[in-house]
Design a protein around this motif. Structure first.
Motif, mmCIF file in Angstrom:
data_model
loop_
_atom_site.group_PDB
_atom_site.id
_atom_site.type_symbol
_atom_site.label_atom_id
_atom_site.label_comp_id
_atom_site.label_asym_id
_atom_site.label_seq_id
_atom_site.Cartn_x
_atom_site.Cartn_y
_atom_site.Cartn_z
ATOM 1 N N PRO A 1 35.367 112.774 -55.372
ATOM 2 C CA PRO A 1 35.323 112.927 -56.828
ATOM 3 C C PRO A 1 36.736 112.953 -57.391
ATOM 4 C CG PRO A 1 34.262 114.797 -55.735
ATOM 5 C CD PRO A 1 34.780 113.890 -54.672
ATOM 6 N N VAL B 1 31.142 119.525 -54.986
ATOM 7 C CA VAL B 1 30.864 118.167 -54.514
ATOM 8 C C VAL B 1 32.080 117.659 -53.758
ATOM 9 C CG1 VAL B 1 30.480 115.797 -55.284
ATOM 10 C CG2 VAL B 1 29.256 117.684 -56.376
ATOM 11 N N THR C 1 25.717 112.408 -54.963
ATOM 12 C CA THR C 1 26.719 113.360 -54.498
ATOM 13 C C THR C 1 26.292 114.010 -53.195
ATOM 14 O OG1 THR C 1 25.739 115.187 -55.742
ATOM 15 C CG2 THR C 1 27.485 113.908 -56.840
ATOM 16 N N ARG D 1 31.204 111.571 -54.022
ATOM 17 C CA ARG D 1 30.395 111.063 -55.132
ATOM 18 C C ARG D 1 30.482 109.542 -55.099
ATOM 19 N NH1 ARG D 1 31.946 114.042 -59.350
ATOM 20 N NH2 ARG D 1 30.007 115.170 -59.410
#
Length: 118
Positions: free
Chosen positions: A107, A70, A80, A73
């Motif tokens: 993230p 990812v 995501t 996010r």
């Protein structure tokens, strides 16, 4: 010591410049173009047999194993995106309407560690 740069082809006539009108070359121009082609073939080690051989299909890289990590996010919704393909609508909304910054959408595990004074 041999020249390590490829021959300069800047004076050569570009056959793709105007595909609708073929270029008529004088004997002198043709000799210059052929000499340039021969020099490039010699530099790159290309033979006439190489030109006549069938062109191999390019190798396609294997698909990545498993899901991609990812890259973004949403901090509230948890949506995501791995960075592949078109930008998702939630990302556009987060940036343009919600006023979030790109670094706020990274993230936590992807952010560089912060040094704490103390």
């Amino acid at each position: 010591m041999p020249d390590t740069d490829p021959p300069n082809a800047s004076e050569a006539i570009d056959p793709w410049a105007d595909s609708a009108a073929p270029v008529a070359l004088s004997r002198r121009e043709r000799a210059v173009v052929l000499a340039r082609i021969e020099a490039l073939m010699e530099f790159w080690g290309i033979t006439v047999d190489d030109l006549l051989a069938p062109t191999p299909e390019p190798e396609t890289p294997p698909p990545p194993a498993g899901p991609l990590p990812v890259k973004y996010r949403h901090p509230v919704t948890g949506d995501t995106w791995d960075g592949q393909g078109p930008h998702p609508d939630w990302l556009r909304r987060a940036l343009l309407q919600e006023g979030l910054r790109v670094d706020e959408l990274k993230p936590v595990e992807a952010l560089p560690p912060t040094s704490e004074a103390g």
